[in-house]
Design a protein around this motif. Structure first.
Motif, PDB file in Angstrom:
ATOM      1  N   GLY A  95      -4.232 -41.486 -98.503  1.00 17.27           N
ATOM      2  CA  GLY A  95      -4.167 -42.880 -98.934  1.00 17.27           C
ATOM      3  C   GLY A  95      -5.542 -43.508 -99.016  1.00 17.27           C
ATOM      4  N   LEU A 111       0.082 -44.014-105.341  1.00 16.90           N
ATOM      5  CA  LEU A 111       0.661 -44.485-104.082  1.00 16.90           C
ATOM      6  C   LEU A 111       2.188 -44.442-104.137  1.00 16.90           C
ATOM      7  CD1 LEU A 111      -0.449 -45.637-101.386  1.00 16.90           C
ATOM      8  CD2 LEU A 111      -0.034 -47.921-102.313  1.00 16.90           C
ATOM      9  N   SER A 144      -4.562 -46.910 -97.259  1.00 14.89           N
ATOM     10  CA  SER A 144      -4.912 -46.934 -98.678  1.00 14.89           C
ATOM     11  C   SER A 144      -5.434 -48.314 -99.086  1.00 14.89           C
ATOM     12  CB  SER A 144      -3.698 -46.560 -99.526  1.00 14.89           C
ATOM     13  OG  SER A 144      -4.069 -46.396-100.878  1.00 14.89           O
TER      14      SER A 144
END
Length: 365
Positions: A95, A111, A144
């Motif tokens: 991430g 994602l 992320s």
């Protein structure tokens, strides 16, 4: 991908790589609550070593190659998930990489794809939600986002640094141009005066008028000394005598060359930059009058309106056309830098009007 981020990821995050790898030890947490055979222990350790190698490789790459370690880490996480839910730790590092390296649309797409993979692994291997899906999804999304924000901050810092460097370069260029214009104006005026005095002295020596020749040579010496001082003062941005002193000197020079000079209006107190611009402009215009005018009368006038400071310089010479040279262009550029202007007219003799905003008046006290 932004090239600036390519440069920064290797130099910043590689230095902190071992620090961030401390959190990867969560990969081994399932060892304490799940039974594993000796072979699986070896497998888990081997996979972890591969993970560390891929991560350290990833932080040295540019964005166009980052898909390779990201894909390899994803495959590694999927491959080890049947043996341990600790694979959820790997998704946090994946991430970060996609958040830091990819633009928003691509980042969100990857994602979402990784979230679907996590969901599929969770249901296929029937891990309890708190032990796999929760840490995998939460780590993937939050880390992320941290990577994404860090990329934006890195790009902003790089952009600010680049802007400062560009501003500094433009300032240096502008200062060089200012000094070049100032020296051109001063040296042009000085060399003209020296040439005129030298020519007169030569003629007087030919006629054996030694006393008059001596006087012109003495004046030539004084002109050279004054010009040297003026060059030094111009480079530093100041004039020793100030605007009033310089105007009086220019008027005297015109009178010495046969002109009747009228000086009208009050000479204002200006800021140093504006004073420098006016002095050099009047010096250049005086040089032009001495070189090209066929008249015998010159008028210099200072005026102030509600929003402007005006300086008029006119002579009664017969001028058919006016072609701006480097000197007049230098005056115009210098005045433009102060939001000023230079206008010219040859309808009745030759007239120049210099204008500056009133904000250039010197504020005393």
């Amino acid at each position: 991908m932004n090239h600036n981020a390519d440069q920064c990821i290797g130099s910043i995050h590689s230095a902190k790589a071992w620090v961030w790898l401390i959190f990867s030890l969560w990969y081994f947490v399932p060892v304490y609550y799940m039974p594993f055979s000796g072979t699986v222990y070896v497998l888990l350790a081997g996979v972890y070593c591969v993970f560390v190698a891929l991560y350290l490789w990833a932080i040295t790459l540019q964005s166009r190659h980052i898909w390779k370690p990201v894909l390899a880490l994803t495959v590694l996480a999927i491959a080890i998930t049947p043996y341990t839910p600790g694979s959820s730790t790997f998704f946090s590092y994946i991430g970060f990489l996609i958040g830091y390296f990819y633009r928003t649309r691509v980042w969100v797409s990857i994602l979402a794809g990784l979230a679907l993979i996590i969901g599929a692994l969770h249901f296929y291997f029937s891990y309890q939600f708190p032990f796999f899906a929760l840490p995998a999804l939460s780590g993937l999304v939050t880390i992320s986002i941290i990577g994404y924000v860090e990329r934006i901050r890195t790009e902003a810092r790089t952009s600010q640094l680049k802007s400062r460097q560009e501003i500094e370069q433009l300032a240096v260029i502008a200062e060089r141009e200012r000094i070049a214009r100032d020296l051109h104006d001063i040296l042009g005026h000085t060399l003209s005066s020296i040439a005129l005095k030298a020519e007169l002295a030569e003629k007087l020596l030919t006629q054996e008028k030694l006393d008059n020749a001596k006087q012109h040579l003495s004046e030539l010496h004084q002109i050279a000394r004054n010009s040297l001082s003026l060059v030094r003062q111009t480079v530093s941005g100041y004039k020793h005598r100030g605007l009033s002193g310089e105007v009086m000197e220019l008027c005297e020079k015109l009178r010495q060359n046969g002109f009747i000079v009228d000086l009208n209006g009050d000479i204002p107190q200006l800021s140093p930059r504006a004073e420098t611009a006016i002095i050099l402009a009047l010096t250049e215009l005086t040089t032009n009058i001495l070189r090209h005018s066929n008249g015998n009368h010159c008028q210099i006038e200072f005026q102030q309106s509600c929003d402007k400071i005006l300086v008029r310089m006119r002579d009664n010479g017969a001028v058919k056309s006016l072609i701006p040279g480097n000197g007049l262009q230098g005056i115009q550029e210098r005045l433009n830098a102060l939001t000023g202007d230079l206008q010219s007219s040859i309808s009745k003799g030759c007239e120049f009007v210099i204008s500056l905003p009133r904000k250039e008046l010197h504020q005393q006290g």
